[in-house]
Scaffold this motif. Structure first.
Motif, PDB file in Angstrom:
ATOM      1  N   VAL A  76      17.332 -73.343 -38.550  1.00  0.00           N
ATOM      2  CA  VAL A  76      17.628 -72.409 -37.565  1.00  0.00           C
ATOM      3  C   VAL A  76      17.334 -71.033 -38.208  1.00  0.00           C
ATOM      4  O   VAL A  76      17.928 -70.939 -39.542  1.00  0.00           O
ATOM      5  N   ALA A  77      16.828 -70.117 -37.514  1.00  0.00           N
ATOM      6  CA  ALA A  77      16.590 -68.653 -37.821  1.00  0.00           C
ATOM      7  C   ALA A  77      17.720 -67.836 -37.432  1.00  0.00           C
ATOM      8  O   ALA A  77      18.104 -67.947 -36.633  1.00  0.00           O
ATOM      9  N   VAL A  78      17.956 -67.062 -38.389  1.00  0.00           N
ATOM     10  CA  VAL A  78      19.152 -65.888 -38.167  1.00  0.00           C
ATOM     11  C   VAL A  78      18.288 -64.658 -38.344  1.00  0.00           C
ATOM     12  O   VAL A  78      17.840 -64.174 -38.784  1.00  0.00           O
ATOM     13  N   THR A  79      18.547 -64.162 -36.881  1.00  0.00           N
ATOM     14  CA  THR A  79      17.956 -62.750 -36.710  1.00  0.00           C
ATOM     15  C   THR A  79      19.260 -61.745 -36.279  1.00  0.00           C
ATOM     16  O   THR A  79      20.180 -61.941 -36.038  1.00  0.00           O
ATOM     17  N   ALA A  80      18.840 -60.360 -36.524  1.00  0.00           N
ATOM     18  CA  ALA A  80      19.566 -59.195 -36.242  1.00  0.00           C
ATOM     19  C   ALA A  80      19.428 -58.792 -34.727  1.00  0.00           C
ATOM     20  O   ALA A  80      18.349 -58.500 -34.516  1.00  0.00           O
ATOM     21  N   PRO A  81      20.421 -58.584 -34.013  1.00  0.00           N
ATOM     22  CA  PRO A  81      20.496 -58.244 -32.641  1.00  0.00           C
ATOM     23  C   PRO A  81      19.918 -56.846 -32.704  1.00  0.00           C
ATOM     24  O   PRO A  81      19.247 -56.371 -31.814  1.00  0.00           O
ATOM     25  N   PHE A  82      20.223 -55.940 -33.750  1.00  0.00           N
ATOM     26  CA  PHE A  82      19.555 -54.651 -33.520  1.00  0.00           C
ATOM     27  C   PHE A  82      18.951 -54.442 -35.063  1.00  0.00           C
ATOM     28  O   PHE A  82      19.410 -54.957 -36.059  1.00  0.00           O
ATOM     29  N   PRO A  83      17.779 -53.487 -34.997  1.00  0.00           N
ATOM     30  CA  PRO A  83      17.342 -52.919 -36.273  1.00  0.00           C
ATOM     31  C   PRO A  83      18.292 -52.269 -37.021  1.00  0.00           C
ATOM     32  O   PRO A  83      19.016 -51.524 -36.567  1.00  0.00           O
ATOM     33  N   GLY A  84      18.285 -52.476 -38.279  1.00  0.00           N
ATOM     34  CA  GLY A  84      19.155 -51.440 -39.451  1.00  0.00           C
ATOM     35  C   GLY A  84      18.646 -51.724 -40.892  1.00  0.00           C
ATOM     36  O   GLY A  84      17.698 -52.023 -41.100  1.00  0.00           O
ATOM     37  N   ALA A  85      19.862 -51.691 -41.542  1.00  0.00           N
ATOM     38  CA  ALA A  85      19.451 -51.440 -43.114  1.00  0.00           C
ATOM     39  C   ALA A  85      20.424 -52.412 -43.524  1.00  0.00           C
ATOM     40  O   ALA A  85      21.697 -52.626 -43.388  1.00  0.00           O
ATOM     41  N   ALA A  86      19.992 -53.325 -44.813  1.00  0.00           N
ATOM     42  CA  ALA A  86      21.023 -54.270 -45.190  1.00  0.00           C
ATOM     43  C   ALA A  86      21.955 -53.631 -46.271  1.00  0.00           C
ATOM     44  O   ALA A  86      21.132 -53.165 -47.340  1.00  0.00           O
ATOM     45  N   VAL A  87      23.162 -53.537 -46.109  1.00  0.00           N
ATOM     46  CA  VAL A  87      24.223 -52.895 -47.069  1.00  0.00           C
ATOM     47  C   VAL A  87      24.321 -53.949 -48.039  1.00  0.00           C
ATOM     48  O   VAL A  87      24.463 -53.410 -49.377  1.00  0.00           O
ATOM     49  N   ARG A  88      24.642 -55.167 -47.810  1.00  0.00           N
ATOM     50  CA  ARG A  88      24.803 -56.120 -48.679  1.00  0.00           C
ATOM     51  C   ARG A  88      24.453 -57.477 -48.417  1.00  0.00           C
ATOM     52  O   ARG A  88      24.381 -57.914 -47.275  1.00  0.00           O
ATOM     53  N   THR A 198      19.080 -56.038 -50.478  1.00  0.00           N
ATOM     54  CA  THR A 198      19.828 -55.111 -50.418  1.00  0.00           C
ATOM     55  C   THR A 198      19.125 -53.819 -50.331  1.00  0.00           C
ATOM     56  O   THR A 198      18.484 -53.287 -51.081  1.00  0.00           O
ATOM     57  N   GLY A 199      19.505 -52.966 -49.194  1.00  0.00           N
ATOM     58  CA  GLY A 199      18.741 -51.656 -49.143  1.00  0.00           C
ATOM     59  C   GLY A 199      17.513 -51.989 -48.112  1.00  0.00           C
ATOM     60  O   GLY A 199      16.789 -50.844 -47.637  1.00  0.00           O
ATOM     61  N   GLY A 200      17.166 -53.134 -48.014  1.00  0.00           N
ATOM     62  CA  GLY A 200      15.897 -53.302 -46.956  1.00  0.00           C
ATOM     63  C   GLY A 200      16.197 -53.238 -45.668  1.00  0.00           C
ATOM     64  O   GLY A 200      17.182 -53.280 -45.240  1.00  0.00           O
ATOM     65  N   GLY A 201      15.088 -53.135 -44.838  1.00  0.00           N
ATOM     66  CA  GLY A 201      15.077 -53.025 -43.608  1.00  0.00           C
ATOM     67  C   GLY A 201      15.251 -54.135 -42.753  1.00  0.00           C
ATOM     68  O   GLY A 201      14.795 -55.356 -43.279  1.00  0.00           O
ATOM     69  N   VAL A 202      15.961 -54.294 -41.721  1.00  0.00           N
ATOM     70  CA  VAL A 202      16.063 -55.574 -40.748  1.00  0.00           C
ATOM     71  C   VAL A 202      15.808 -55.268 -39.412  1.00  0.00           C
ATOM     72  O   VAL A 202      16.277 -54.299 -39.002  1.00  0.00           O
ATOM     73  N   ASP A 203      14.808 -56.128 -38.891  1.00  0.00           N
ATOM     74  CA  ASP A 203      14.608 -55.702 -37.364  1.00  0.00           C
ATOM     75  C   ASP A 203      15.001 -57.056 -36.532  1.00  0.00           C
ATOM     76  O   ASP A 203      15.242 -58.200 -37.112  1.00  0.00           O
ATOM     77  N   GLY A 204      14.522 -57.015 -35.352  1.00  0.00           N
ATOM     78  CA  GLY A 204      15.088 -58.091 -34.525  1.00  0.00           C
ATOM     79  C   GLY A 204      13.854 -58.910 -34.058  1.00  0.00           C
ATOM     80  O   GLY A 204      13.883 -59.945 -33.479  1.00  0.00           O
ATOM     81  N   MET A 205      12.681 -58.786 -34.674  1.00  0.00           N
ATOM     82  CA  MET A 205      11.546 -59.479 -34.629  1.00  0.00           C
ATOM     83  C   MET A 205      11.379 -60.527 -35.932  1.00  0.00           C
ATOM     84  O   MET A 205      10.850 -61.468 -35.315  1.00  0.00           O
ATOM     85  N   ASN A 206      11.888 -60.204 -37.043  1.00  0.00           N
ATOM     86  CA  ASN A 206      11.724 -61.306 -37.996  1.00  0.00           C
ATOM     87  C   ASN A 206      13.123 -61.523 -38.435  1.00  0.00           C
ATOM     88  O   ASN A 206      13.937 -61.023 -38.428  1.00  0.00           O
ATOM     89  N   ALA A 207      12.884 -63.178 -38.752  1.00  0.00           N
ATOM     90  CA  ALA A 207      14.285 -63.369 -39.033  1.00  0.00           C
ATOM     91  C   ALA A 207      14.512 -63.540 -40.560  1.00  0.00           C
ATOM     92  O   ALA A 207      13.562 -63.848 -41.581  1.00  0.00           O
ATOM     93  N   PRO A 208      15.721 -62.888 -41.053  1.00  0.00           N
ATOM     94  CA  PRO A 208      15.823 -62.450 -42.436  1.00  0.00           C
ATOM     95  C   PRO A 208      16.330 -63.490 -43.149  1.00  0.00           C
ATOM     96  O   PRO A 208      16.347 -63.899 -44.369  1.00  0.00           O
ATOM     97  N   PHE A 209      16.935 -64.834 -42.442  1.00  0.00           N
ATOM     98  CA  PHE A 209      17.468 -65.738 -43.101  1.00  0.00           C
ATOM     99  C   PHE A 209      17.027 -67.042 -42.285  1.00  0.00           C
ATOM    100  O   PHE A 209      16.884 -66.947 -41.271  1.00  0.00           O
ATOM    101  N   VAL A 210      16.946 -68.170 -42.853  1.00  0.00           N
ATOM    102  CA  VAL A 210      16.652 -69.565 -42.357  1.00  0.00           C
ATOM    103  C   VAL A 210      17.408 -70.552 -43.201  1.00  0.00           C
ATOM    104  O   VAL A 210      17.624 -70.665 -44.266  1.00  0.00           O
TER     105      VAL A 210
END
Length: 366
Positions: A76-88, A198-210
């Motif tokens: 299962v891929a976990v995606t962010a609904p909105f683009p942003g920056a990973a704080v932690r 931490t500090g990296g970008g997160v968008d809604g197109m790529n899954a940061p976690f699986v």
């Protein structure tokens, strides 16, 4: 030599070897040679112990190689609904997580905008309610037409729909008023992929976690073409997992779930897939041997495992033929606990060598 050649190692050759040893000792002429004891190692090396093949029932249909894979629904891929920056970031690859566990804290600008949209939508709903109430009163007094009251009522419905959509977006993102949102594990399992720091970008197109679910595994099997018509979905299988920390090998049960309708042009085998239970030490990508059990009573023979040897990449046993021992190719479908189960190549009651296998192989290679 190839397994098809029947090169023999006879008892007469053993007798000749013993006679040569005796003559050599007698002809030395020295008292030391006459008094010397015979070499035990030389004698034992020429001793061939034997056993008879014993009939066995419920013999597996075949033993084939397989590779462990994950079911398609296990990841299962976990995606962010909105683009942003990973704080932690709270997890690492391979870590076990429970459903709902936090994976990362992300700050996004869009949720702040959504908060403002919610405030505006609430104000519009209040204004539309007041206007609709006034229009209904005027229409009931006959001052205005009923159509104008209906228009005001429709505007109220639209304002409420806009508010509901904004609230749903905010709830889906799990954001606060400051734009912070928490990404959580949708299922229990292990973190298979972490694609953000931490500090990296997160968008809604790529899954940061699986996340990989903890549950049954699949095994991709390669069947010889001769077995393609015999193996069917529902047949039982047993996968042999190598021993861990010096313990006993573990047998894992399962069943065939699919068989390909054609031969793979690259491997020249028929691909099949089996489902097996999860077990300690079992991971995706692992190679193991799988025994397939037919629906009927499979028949074969069992022999001591030490009687089976490899010659030119194939399993063989040395079968006694009169005074000789002849290498014969066999099909081994199970080998554990000191007993090998053979489905083809050997009949019950035949006598086989269980010792001096290296010497027999050496003689067969001459």
């Amino acid at each position: 030599m190839t397994p098809r050649h029947s090169i023999r190692f006879s008892r007469s050759r053993i007798a000749c070897a013993c006679a040569l040893l005796v003559l050599s000792a007698c002809g030395s002429g020295s008292p030391e040679a006459e008094d010397a004891a015979p070499d035990p190692a030389a004698s034992s090396a020429l001793t061939v112990e034997t056993a008879q093949a014993v009939a066995a029932q419920g013999v597996p249909l075949a033993r084939v190689p397989g590779q462990v894979t994950l079911p398609p629904e296990a990841r299962v891929a976990v995606t962010a609904p909105f683009p942003g920056a990973a704080v932690r970031v709270f997890v690492i690859e391979g870590q076990a997580v429970a459903r709902g566990a936090p994976l990362a804290l992300v700050r996004a600008a869009e949720p702040v905008t959504i908060g403002a949209d919610i405030a505006r939508a609430r104000a519009e709903v209040g204004l539309a309610q007041a206007r609709a109430a006034r229009m209904h009163q005027l229409a009931s007094e006959g001052i205005i037409a009923q159509a104008r009251a209906d228009e005001a009522e429709a505007a109220l419905v639209q304002a409420r729909a806009t508010l509901s959509e904004a609230q749903r977006m905010a709830a889906m993102s799990g954001t606060g008023a400051d734009g912070m949102m928490t990404l959580r594990a949708p299922i229990s399992g292990r973190v298979a992929h972490v694609g953000v720091e931490t500090g990296g970008g997160v968008d809604g197109m790529n899954a940061p976690f699986v996340i990989e679910a903890a549950g049954p595994f699949h095994v991709d099997l390669q069947l010889p073409p001769r077995l393609a018509a015999q193996v069917r979905p529902g047949m039982a299988v047993e996968a042999l997992l190598p021993a861990l920390d010096g313990g006993e090998p573990l047998t894992i049960g399962g069943q065939i779930i699919s068989v390909a309708p054609s031969i793979d042009p690259q491997t020249r085998s028929v691909m099949a897939k089996a489902s097996i239970s999860a077990a300690p030490g079992l991971v995706a990508g692992q190679n193991l041997m799988v025994s397939i059990t037919s629906a009927g009573e499979g028949r074969g023979v069992s022999v001591p495992s030490r009687a089976v040897t490899r010659i030119n990449g194939a399993d063989h046993v040395f079968v006694r033929d009169g005074a000789d021992y002849v290498p014969r190719p066999v099909t081994v479908v199970a080998n554990s606990g000191g007993t090998a189960v053979i489905s083809e190549g050997l009949e019950a009651g035949e006598t086989i060598a269980t010792s001096s296998i290296a010497e027999l192989k050496s003689a067969a290679a001459e």
